[in-house]
Design a protein around this motif. Structure first.
Motif, mmCIF file in Angstrom:
data_model
loop_
_atom_site.group_PDB
_atom_site.id
_atom_site.type_symbol
_atom_site.label_atom_id
_atom_site.label_comp_id
_atom_site.label_asym_id
_atom_site.label_seq_id
_atom_site.Cartn_x
_atom_site.Cartn_y
_atom_site.Cartn_z
ATOM 1 N N THR A 63 -6.123 7.309 9.269
ATOM 2 C CA THR A 63 -5.414 8.205 10.170
ATOM 3 C C THR A 63 -5.173 7.453 11.468
ATOM 4 O O THR A 63 -5.782 6.405 11.707
ATOM 5 C CB THR A 63 -6.225 9.486 10.430
ATOM 6 N N GLU A 64 -4.281 7.952 12.295
ATOM 7 C CA GLU A 64 -3.989 7.282 13.564
ATOM 8 C C GLU A 64 -4.652 8.045 14.704
ATOM 9 O O GLU A 64 -4.626 9.274 14.747
ATOM 10 C CB GLU A 64 -2.480 7.190 13.794
ATOM 11 N N ARG A 65 -5.243 7.282 15.630
ATOM 12 C CA ARG A 65 -5.922 7.880 16.777
ATOM 13 C C ARG A 65 -5.406 7.226 18.051
ATOM 14 O O ARG A 65 -4.895 6.107 18.019
ATOM 15 C CB ARG A 65 -7.429 7.692 16.653
ATOM 16 N N LYS A 66 -5.598 7.919 19.184
ATOM 17 C CA LYS A 66 -5.082 7.421 20.459
ATOM 18 C C LYS A 66 -6.142 7.528 21.543
ATOM 19 O O LYS A 66 -6.880 8.506 21.625
ATOM 20 C CB LYS A 66 -3.847 8.225 20.880
ATOM 21 N N HIS A 77 2.180 -8.905 -8.413
ATOM 22 C CA HIS A 77 2.944 -7.970 -7.582
ATOM 23 C C HIS A 77 2.492 -6.551 -7.931
ATOM 24 O O HIS A 77 2.698 -6.082 -9.052
ATOM 25 C CB HIS A 77 4.446 -8.115 -7.825
ATOM 26 N N ILE A 78 1.874 -5.884 -6.971
ATOM 27 C CA ILE A 78 1.378 -4.523 -7.184
ATOM 28 C C ILE A 78 1.842 -3.671 -6.005
ATOM 29 O O ILE A 78 1.629 -4.037 -4.848
ATOM 30 C CB ILE A 78 -0.157 -4.492 -7.303
ATOM 31 N N GLU A 79 2.451 -2.537 -6.299
ATOM 32 C CA GLU A 79 3.017 -1.686 -5.254
ATOM 33 C C GLU A 79 2.287 -0.349 -5.173
ATOM 34 O O GLU A 79 1.679 0.111 -6.139
ATOM 35 C CB GLU A 79 4.508 -1.445 -5.522
ATOM 36 N N GLU A 80 2.358 0.243 -3.971
ATOM 37 C CA GLU A 80 1.841 1.587 -3.701
ATOM 38 C C GLU A 80 0.383 1.738 -4.138
ATOM 39 O O GLU A 80 0.007 2.668 -4.845
ATOM 40 C CB GLU A 80 2.718 2.642 -4.379
ATOM 41 N N VAL A 81 -0.436 0.822 -3.684
ATOM 42 C CA VAL A 81 -1.864 0.865 -4.010
ATOM 43 C C VAL A 81 -2.538 1.961 -3.187
ATOM 44 O O VAL A 81 -2.367 2.035 -1.969
ATOM 45 C CB VAL A 81 -2.527 -0.499 -3.726
ATOM 46 N N ASP A 82 -3.309 2.821 -3.833
ATOM 47 C CA ASP A 82 -4.038 3.871 -3.121
ATOM 48 C C ASP A 82 -5.485 3.974 -3.596
ATOM 49 O O ASP A 82 -6.162 4.968 -3.345
ATOM 50 C CB ASP A 82 -3.334 5.222 -3.273
ATOM 51 N N VAL A 83 -5.950 2.942 -4.288
ATOM 52 C CA VAL A 83 -7.334 2.922 -4.753
ATOM 53 C C VAL A 83 -7.804 1.470 -4.815
ATOM 54 O O VAL A 83 -7.027 0.565 -5.126
ATOM 55 C CB VAL A 83 -7.459 3.598 -6.143
ATOM 56 N N SER A 84 -9.058 1.249 -4.485
ATOM 57 C CA SER A 84 -9.620 -0.101 -4.554
ATOM 58 C C SER A 84 -9.708 -0.547 -6.009
ATOM 59 O O SER A 84 -9.934 0.265 -6.912
ATOM 60 C CB SER A 84 -11.006 -0.131 -3.912
ATOM 61 N N PHE A 85 -9.548 -1.849 -6.235
ATOM 62 C CA PHE A 85 -9.614 -2.339 -7.608
ATOM 63 C C PHE A 85 -9.947 -3.823 -7.630
ATOM 64 O O PHE A 85 -9.864 -4.523 -6.617
ATOM 65 C CB PHE A 85 -8.285 -2.093 -8.343
ATOM 66 N N LYS A 86 -10.327 -4.280 -8.813
ATOM 67 C CA LYS A 86 -10.542 -5.695 -9.079
ATOM 68 C C LYS A 86 -9.697 -6.067 -10.287
ATOM 69 O O LYS A 86 -9.524 -5.266 -11.198
ATOM 70 C CB LYS A 86 -12.018 -5.991 -9.349
ATOM 71 N N LYS A 87 -9.195 -7.288 -10.278
ATOM 72 C CA LYS A 87 -8.305 -7.716 -11.358
ATOM 73 C C LYS A 87 -8.527 -9.200 -11.623
ATOM 74 O O LYS A 87 -8.642 -9.993 -10.694
ATOM 75 C CB LYS A 87 -6.842 -7.462 -10.972
ATOM 76 N N GLU A 88 -8.581 -9.556 -12.894
ATOM 77 C CA GLU A 88 -8.751 -10.956 -13.267
ATOM 78 C C GLU A 88 -7.404 -11.669 -13.204
ATOM 79 O O GLU A 88 -6.413 -11.183 -13.749
ATOM 80 C CB GLU A 88 -9.338 -11.054 -14.680
ATOM 81 N N LEU A 130 0.818 -1.208 0.000
ATOM 82 C CA LEU A 130 0.000 0.000 0.000
ATOM 83 C C LEU A 130 0.854 1.262 0.000
ATOM 84 O O LEU A 130 1.998 1.264 0.473
ATOM 85 C CB LEU A 130 -0.909 0.007 1.227
ATOM 86 N N SER A 131 0.266 2.329 -0.494
ATOM 87 C CA SER A 131 0.894 3.642 -0.361
ATOM 88 C C SER A 131 0.816 4.080 1.096
ATOM 89 O O SER A 131 0.021 3.554 1.882
ATOM 90 C CB SER A 131 0.171 4.662 -1.251
ATOM 91 N N ASP A 132 1.649 5.048 1.448
ATOM 92 C CA ASP A 132 1.620 5.579 2.810
ATOM 93 C C ASP A 132 0.233 6.125 3.130
ATOM 94 O O ASP A 132 -0.434 6.718 2.269
ATOM 95 C CB ASP A 132 2.660 6.691 2.968
ATOM 96 N N ALA A 133 -0.188 5.920 4.378
ATOM 97 C CA ALA A 133 -1.468 6.427 4.885
ATOM 98 C C ALA A 133 -2.669 5.728 4.261
ATOM 99 O O ALA A 133 -3.770 6.276 4.243
ATOM 100 C CB ALA A 133 -1.581 7.935 4.696
#
Length: 318
Positions: A226-229, A189-200, A151-154
């Motif tokens: 986001t991070e919460r405490k 192999h997929i890097e830095e994902v920042d959006v939902s997707f479907k793939k065959e 995943l991408s950061d955040a």
């Protein structure tokens, strides 16, 4: 020679040739109005063959059809576009006594769809569509994803990455099935994902195994987080009467990741850290690691600071 061309009756000859040409055209038109028989070859495709059978005989790839119609109609078959395939759908009901049997009615119905309404089918070859088969065993196995998705950061996964369907029917001999306990997907192999997707994804099918489908759908659902405490007290249950326990620290901070659109849906009351007195005694040590005894079901990643606590058990003196 010059006198020959000079005195040749060109006018009469051209008139004669014109009438010959017109006569030829009328002869062609008259022939086209008559009815004939011709043979045409049509590609043959068998679809939806049951997965639990193995064909011993080879399937026919073309069908030779003798048809009867007027010349104008037959001309369209000879000079027209290439004939489209005839698709024959197979099913379990076509299996009879270890044979895959396609009825003549089904063949003729599918052929008629490719022919003009005026065209009559005289005969076709091959005329018999019975194919020897062997029946296979079957079992259901899970599908395993091969590869890595980062995943991408955040960003965080909303749900577990999965394929649809998660399990699949496989077919083969008893020996082949005993050696196959899962089916793997192609490497992904997929890097830095920042959006939902479907793939065959293509399935990697072992030798001598057949599957009900060759592809599955990879589902990846992600969202920004986001991070919460929250500050959570450490509690103890089943404390005997006359005893008290002190924790150091008495409260800890729980940091967790939450989707931005669900930030306000989680409350501090949904978190608890509770130790059982008897468990602490059996640990026979003065410090223990901390884990959440209660947490929201949607919570995936969290950390406790500090992640180890110390305690003292004291007996009340009256």
């Amino acid at each position: 020679m010059g006198d020959f061309f000079k005195f040749f009756p060109w006018g009469k000859s051209l008139t004669f040739m014109f009438f010959v040409f017109v006569s030829f055209i009328f002869w062609i038109l008259q022939c086209l109005q008559q009815s004939f028989e011709i043979e045409i070859d049509i590609p043959l495709v068998f679809e939806k063959i049951p997965n639990n059978i193995i064909l011993i005989d080879s399937l026919a790839g073309t069908i030779n059809v003798r048809v009867f119609d007027r010349g104008t109609a037959l001309l369209s078959y000879s000079l027209g576009k290439k004939m489209q395939p005839v698709f024959i759908e197979c099913s379990e009901k076509d299996i009879k006594n270890n044979f895959l049997v396609i009825s003549k009615n089904q063949i003729q119905q599918e052929l008629s769809k490719q022919l003009l309404a005026t065209t009559q089918i005289v005969s076709y070859f091959p005329s018999d569509y019975s194919y020897a088969i062997e029946t296979m065993q079957q079992k259901e196995v899970p599908i395993s994803i091969v590869g890595e998705i980062s995943l991408s950061d955040a960003y965080m996964f909303v749900d577990t990455v999965f394929v649809d369907p998660p399990r699949i029917l496989i077919f083969g001999s008893t020996e082949a099935l005993s050696k196959c306990n899962q089916i793997f997907t192609e490497d992904v192999h997929i890097e830095e994902v920042d959006v939902s997707f479907k793939k065959e994804l293509k399935l990697l099918v072992p030798k001598n195994i057949r599957v009900e489908k060759d592809f599955v759908e990879l589902n990846v659902d992600v969202t920004a987080f986001t991070e919460r405490k929250f500050s959570i007290p450490i509690l103890c249950k089943s404390l005997p009467q006359g005893y008290q326990i002190q924790f150091f620290p008495s409260k800890v901070d729980v940091f967790y990741q939450v989707a931005q659109d669900k930030f306000n849906e989680i409350d501090a009351s949904e978190f608890e850290i509770i130790f059982d007195y008897q468990d602490l005694i059996e640990e026979n040590r003065l410090s223990v690691p901390l884990v959440l005894s209660k947490r929201p079901s949607s919570l995936r990643k969290y950390r406790i600071v500090p992640d180890i606590m110390e305690f003292i058990i004291e007996r009340n003196i009256r």
